[in-house]
Each structure stands twice: as structure tokens, then as C-alpha cells.
Write a protein that holds these residues in place. Structure first.
Motif, PDB file in Angstrom:
ATOM      1  N   PRO A  95       0.818  -1.216   0.000  1.00 22.88           N
ATOM      2  CA  PRO A  95       0.000   0.000   0.000  1.00 22.88           C
ATOM      3  C   PRO A  95       0.853   1.268   0.000  1.00 22.88           C
ATOM      4  O   PRO A  95       1.845   1.368   0.724  1.00 22.88           O
ATOM      5  CB  PRO A  95      -0.810  -0.126   1.296  1.00 22.88           C
ATOM      6  N   TRP A 154       8.312   2.642   7.757  1.00 15.74           N
ATOM      7  CA  TRP A 154       7.061   3.174   7.215  1.00 15.74           C
ATOM      8  C   TRP A 154       5.907   2.767   8.107  1.00 15.74           C
ATOM      9  O   TRP A 154       5.938   1.736   8.777  1.00 15.74           O
ATOM     10  CB  TRP A 154       6.855   2.732   5.769  1.00 15.74           C
ATOM     11  N   TRP A 157       3.889   8.110   4.796  1.00 14.21           N
ATOM     12  CA  TRP A 157       4.525   8.048   6.115  1.00 14.21           C
ATOM     13  C   TRP A 157       5.706   7.103   6.040  1.00 14.21           C
ATOM     14  O   TRP A 157       5.623   5.924   6.373  1.00 14.21           O
ATOM     15  CB  TRP A 157       3.505   7.617   7.168  1.00 14.21           C
ATOM     16  N   THR A 172       1.958   4.865   0.919  1.00 17.86           N
ATOM     17  CA  THR A 172       1.814   5.684   2.121  1.00 17.86           C
ATOM     18  C   THR A 172       2.867   6.776   2.109  1.00 17.86           C
ATOM     19  O   THR A 172       4.018   6.532   1.744  1.00 17.86           O
ATOM     20  CB  THR A 172       1.960   4.842   3.408  1.00 17.86           C
ATOM     21  N   GLN A 194      -1.502  12.836  13.506  1.00 12.45           N
ATOM     22  CA  GLN A 194      -1.830  11.484  13.076  1.00 12.45           C
ATOM     23  C   GLN A 194      -1.178  10.459  13.997  1.00 12.45           C
ATOM     24  O   GLN A 194      -0.211  10.746  14.712  1.00 12.45           O
ATOM     25  CB  GLN A 194      -1.348  11.247  11.640  1.00 12.45           C
ATOM     26  N   ALA A 254       1.650   2.290   8.614  1.00 11.22           N
ATOM     27  CA  ALA A 254       0.403   1.946   7.923  1.00 11.22           C
ATOM     28  C   ALA A 254      -0.763   2.073   8.894  1.00 11.22           C
ATOM     29  O   ALA A 254      -0.579   2.162  10.113  1.00 11.22           O
ATOM     30  CB  ALA A 254       0.484   0.535   7.350  1.00 11.22           C
ATOM     31  N   ASP A 255      -1.970   2.052   8.342  1.00 16.83           N
ATOM     32  CA  ASP A 255      -3.192   2.247   9.130  1.00 16.83           C
ATOM     33  C   ASP A 255      -3.101   3.548   9.922  1.00 16.83           C
ATOM     34  O   ASP A 255      -3.311   3.606  11.140  1.00 16.83           O
ATOM     35  CB  ASP A 255      -3.428   1.071  10.081  1.00 16.83           C
ATOM     36  N   VAL A 256      -2.767   4.614   9.195  1.00 11.47           N
ATOM     37  CA  VAL A 256      -2.615   5.931   9.813  1.00 11.47           C
ATOM     38  C   VAL A 256      -3.987   6.600   9.900  1.00 11.47           C
ATOM     39  O   VAL A 256      -4.769   6.564   8.946  1.00 11.47           O
ATOM     40  CB  VAL A 256      -1.635   6.800   9.000  1.00 11.47           C
ATOM     41  N   ALA A 303      -0.456   5.874  14.009  1.00 13.22           N
ATOM     42  CA  ALA A 303      -0.450   4.676  13.159  1.00 13.22           C
ATOM     43  C   ALA A 303      -0.566   3.437  14.031  1.00 13.22           C
ATOM     44  O   ALA A 303      -0.141   3.413  15.193  1.00 13.22           O
ATOM     45  CB  ALA A 303       0.818   4.620  12.312  1.00 13.22           C
TER      46      ALA A 303
END
Length: 535
Positions: A264, A360, A268, A266, A304, A362-364, A306
Motif C-alpha cells: 500500500p 514506514w 509516512w 503511504t 496522526q 500503515a493504518d494511519v 499509526a
């Protein structure tokens, strides 16, 4: 607008084949007695060993309709007049010292996937482009190299050193980057919004048109992309189809083009590179803490948090060593995340050294500052206090082994409990107070031996796991019928009806047992089972 880096491995089948050959194999495999003079290896393939001495031209073969034909040729073979699709017999007659081998498209694809995964050190979003290229979304990450030009140079120089030379370009769109990588000077970088001027001088083939359009346009005197851009769109669509207009729009950014990334995409993402490779565990722990601080600072600046983090150690030999952790609640505490990562660093094999580390997230999702209570102690909520413990348990034991039992709408015991993440919001469903359920439900009911009065009295004594227990108190029965639309009881016992009893033995232990089936129904005798334990 996004920034896309396109990488084109111009003769990927030849490159992958040459990289698999030992240094002397090419010269030893050349036919003897050929009239052609020795030639150095082509610039487009082979590792460093292939450039140390003369090597013959190379071609890969494929069978089509019982005929062997050339599927790929290197630069030396192409300079001698060989081309893709030519019969292998004709090629051997023209170039007696031609080295041939079977084409392996599956191996080429696997090698391209490996290259795609390796490029994650440059960007977390990498997509495979056809059979010989890659797309990297470098928006927001090029500054880690000091700019797009330095990033592009670093990537292509590394590939060249490893015997996989490639061309590259950067533009706002995949279509423009693809065209510049193949038809413009190598390492062209289009300024933001400025790809139209660079595309104008390129041939129409740079627009990735279909074969019919590419064959028809030159016959009409349309050789360059700029000539197409000057024509009215209605005439283009009518004469050459909507596909031609779509390709133009994709190249200029007027229409989006979907890319299938290997992971995915991202923004971030952070990266640390080292002047000297590192390998000591203490160094790995230190850079883990440093890169967590970098990424978490960005998350905090944007408000944010994550749930998942992946730390990847990139070795000198191109292999990656990933370490992953997850959080039960979105977070951005660098110290806490580093503590979760450090116990897993023991499994990292640094090889000859680590040159780059990437992290990195994810699910931010949005995360505000934790709201503390208004009492004098200023404590945090119960969930916030439990989160560090839950995270340690999950990352040590596994996500599937740490869960919370929530009620689920079903009268069947096995289906009345659902697994939820420990700190997920509470379910709106609640347990029925008139039908208490045991605190521990066995995964599968266990058979027991029972003494009971017929037909419906509770047991007065039962034996479970080799121990006999005398019943002092009992409640029930609570009859639970079969969910006939799901056949939920087929694997439990021969009966289709269960009568449950809550019983307590002489020592004060409480059990949940049931009788499967009914006495006197003409079928097999009912069986007794123990299904749960009350706390």
C-alpha cells in the motif's frame, strides 16, 4: 500532484540471464572456429565479470509453432543484424559464434519482482511496469536523498554496478515518466507541470498507443507527440479512437492512471543512510530509536497516529531484513515503538553490513493528544493505561493470541462469543442476565460420565478427566435447540437438542454441562458433555 520515477531495464531478459552466468561460461560456450572477431560484452547486460574480457553475442530462444525463434538479443547480436522473431537457424548462419539459451519469462518476472521489492529502500510505493520496468511514487521522499536528481542517480548507479543497467526519468505522471525514460535523454527530470514541453519532441510511440494507431500515424505525417497535441481532440477521438485521447490525457495529467503497488502506498516513510555499513546489535538499536523519532515527529506534526510499523534493514548485498510491530490503538510515541521493535532485532542478519534503514507506517488515522482526567492525580483512561501492556503481549505472542470475548447475537453457546481486539470499543450487544454463561467456555465440549434420574433431572454425580465429582447444587435445564439453518450441532453429538445445567460440586467448583438428545425418542441414548467453567 504526484511525482513518479520510471525505471526501464532496456533488455531485461538478457540482463537476468547474464547475471546468472559464471565469469568464464560465456567464453567457454562460444562455438569454435567462428569467423567473427572477439567482441566485448554489451553495455546493456552482464555483471562486472562480463566486462573483463571478450564475450560472444547472446540470444535467448523460444519455440513458436515448432520453430525456434529469437526472443531477446543483446546489443552485440543486434549490431550484427539479429532481431527478435528471427529464426534461430538463420541467426546461427549469420553469426556462427552466437551463444543461445532458452528464454525463461517466469524467471524474468520473478527477478523483476525481486528488483521491485529491493526498490522499497527508495520509496514504499513501487509498482511493476510491464515486463521490464518499474514505477516509484517518490512524492514526499526525494528530499531524503537531497532531491530528485540525486535519488535518480543513486538508484541507477547502483543498478549499473550490479550488472543491471537501466534508464530512468521523473515526471508528474506515470505516462510522462514512462515516455521520458525510453525516448528522452537518460535521467531526464520534468519540472512540476512541465512535462508537456518535454513530450512534444518525442515520437508518438512514447504515448503507449495501440499497434493500429502507431502504424497509422506515421503514414499521415504525424511523427512527433507535439503534432498530436496540436490537433483538435474531437478529430483525434474520431480518427484514432478514445484510447489515443486517454493516453494523451494520462501523460499530461488530465486523466488519472491507476498503478498496482506491491505494498500500500503511504507518505509516512522515513530513511536513514550511513557513510559506513553497520552490523553491531547496539548500532541497530540506536538507529531504530533515531528513525522512530524522525517518523513520529512527522506524525505528531500532522496530528496522526499509526497502528502498524515496518522497519527494514537494507544490506549491502541488496537483501532486506524487515521487522514489524503493531499497536492496539493508533500511536506515535517514538520511545514506546522503539521498545517494541528492539526485542525483534536479534533475528536481523546484517550480513556484510547494513547501509540503509527505512521505516514506514500503515493504518494511519487522526490522533489527538490524550485527554487526561480532571481529578487531582491527572491520570489517563483505563484503555490508555493498558495499551502498552497489550502491545507488548501482542508483539511477543502474536495478534491472534491476544483478544477479548464480546457477546454475539446467537443463542448457541459456540456462536454467542466473538473475538475482538483487546481495546476495541465495546459491543452494543450485552449478555442476558437471566441466562448466565461461564467465564471460560471450552473450545470443544468434553464427554463426561453422569449419574442422573430419568428423564430430565440434573446429574447427581459425574466423572470428568478421570475425577469423580458429586453434585451439591444444580440449576436447569435450559433447553437450546438446533440452529437448523446452520447445522451447528452435527459435529457435537448425535442429539439435536441440548439441555444445559449449572451445577456445583462439593468443593464449590461450578460447571456448565449439557445432555445432548432426549430419553425415549427412539434414537441413540443421550450423551452428557461438559462445556464450560464458571469463575
Amino acid at each position: 500532484m504526484a511525482r513518479i520515477l520510471s525505471v526501464w531495464c532496456r533488455n531485461w531478459p538478457i540482463t537476468t540471464w547474464l547475471r546468472q552466468q559464471p565469469p568464464q561460461s560465456l567464453r567457454d560456450s562460444a562455438p569454435k572456429g567462428g569467423a567473427s572477431p572477439p567482441r566485448s560484452s554489451p553495455s546493456g547486460g552482464g555483471g562486472p565479470e562480463g566486462r573483463r574480457g571478450p564475450s560472444p553475442p547472446v540470444a535467448l530462444l523460444v519455440s513458436e509453432g515448432g520453430t525456434r525463434r529469437l526472443a531477446a538479443v543483446d546489443d552485440a547480436a543486434a549490431a550484427l543484424g539479429l532481431h527478435i522473431g528471427q529464426k534461430a537457424a538463420d541467426a546461427a548462419a549469420l553469426v556462427p559464434d552466437l551463444v543461445t539459451a532458452d528464454h525463461d519469462p517466469d524467471g524474468d518476472r520473478a527477478a523483476l519482482e525481486i528488483l521491485c521489492d529491493w526498490c522499497v529502500r527508495f520509496s514504499p510505493a513501487v509498482a511493476i511496469d510491464g515486463l521490464d520496468g518499474l514505477f516509484l511514487d517518490i512524492e514526499g521522499v526525494s528530499h531524503l536523498w537531497g532531491g530528485e536528481a540525486a535519488m535518480l542517480d543513486d538508484l541507477l548507479d547502483r543498478l549499473a554496478r550490479w550488472g543491471a543497467p537501466a534508464r530512468g526519468a521523473v515526471a508528474d505522471t506515470p505516462g510522462a515518466a514512462w515516455a521520458l525514460a525510453r525516448y528522452a535523454p537518460d535521467r531526464t527530470i520534468a519540472p512540476p507541470g512541465g512535462q508537456a514541453a518535454l513530450l512534444a519532441s518525442l515520437p508518438v510511440a512514447a504515448l503507449r498507443l495501440d499497434e493500429a494507431a502507431q502504424a497509422q500515424l506515421p503514414r499521415l505525417g504525424l511523427f512527433q507527440t507535439g503534432q498530436l497535441l496540436a490537433l483538435p481532440r474531437a478529430q483525434l477521438a474520431k480518427r484514432f479512437g478514445l484510447g489515443t485521447v486517454l493516453r494523451i490525457d494520462q501523460a499530461l495529467g488530465a486523466a488519472r492512471e491507476a498503478l498496482t503497488f506491491r505494498r500500500p502506498a503511504t507518505p509516512w516513510f522515513d530513511r536513514l543512510a550511513f557513510f559506513e555499513p553497520i552490523s553491531a546489535l547496539s548500532d541497530l538499536e540506536r538507529v531504530t530509536a533515531d528513525i522512530c523519532v524522525l517518523l513520529c515527529a512527522r506524525l505528531e506534526a500532522e496530528g496522526q497516529g499509526a497502528r502498524r510499523f515496518e522497519l527494514v534493514f537494507h544490506r549491502l548485498d541488496g537483501k532486506d531484513q524487515p521487522v514489524r510491530v503493531g499497536l492496539s490503538r493508533p500511536g506515535r510515541d517514538a520511545v514506546r515503538i522503539a521498545k517494541l521493535l528492539k526485542p525483534k532485532l536479534d533475528v536481523v542478519d546484517p550480513g556484510f553490513g547494513i547501509e540503509v534503514v527505512t521505516l514506514w507506517a500503515a493504518d494511519v488515522e487522526p490522533l489527538s493528544t490524550a485527554q487526561r482526567s480532571l481529578d487531582a492525580d491527572g491520570g489517563v483512561s483505563l484503555e490508555e493505561g493498558l495499551a502498552p501492556l497489550v502491545d507488548r503481549l501482542i508483539n511477543r505472542l502474536g495478534e491472534d493470541r491476544v483478544w477479548r470475548a464480546d457477546p454475539h447475537q446467537s443463542h448457541v453457546p459456540e456462536r454467542s462469543v466473538a473475538r475482538r481486539a483487546p481495546l476495541d470499543p465495546l459491543s452494543e450487544d450485552t449478555w442476558d442476565p437471566d441466562r448466565p454463561r461461564p467465564s471460560r467456555l471450552l473450545r470443544r465440549p468434553e464427554a463426561i460420565e453422569v449419574m442422573a434420574k430419568l428423564p430430565d433431572d440434573p446429574p447427581v454425580q459425574f466423572r470428568w478427566r478421570g475425577k469423580s465429582r458429586r453434585v451439591r447444587l444444580a440449576e436447569g435445564p435450559e433447553r437450546i435447540g438446533q440452529e437448523w439453518w446452520r447445522k451447528a450441532f452435527d459435529e457435537v453429538g448425535p442429539g439435536k437438542v441440548r439441555d444445559y445445567y449449572r451445577v456445583e460440586d462439593e468443593t464449590g467448583e461450578r460447571f456448565w454441562i449439557f445432555r445432548a438428545g432426549l430419553y425415549g425418542d427412539g434414537e441413540k441414548a443421550p450423551k452428557w458433555w461438559l462445556h464450560g467453567l464458571f469463575g
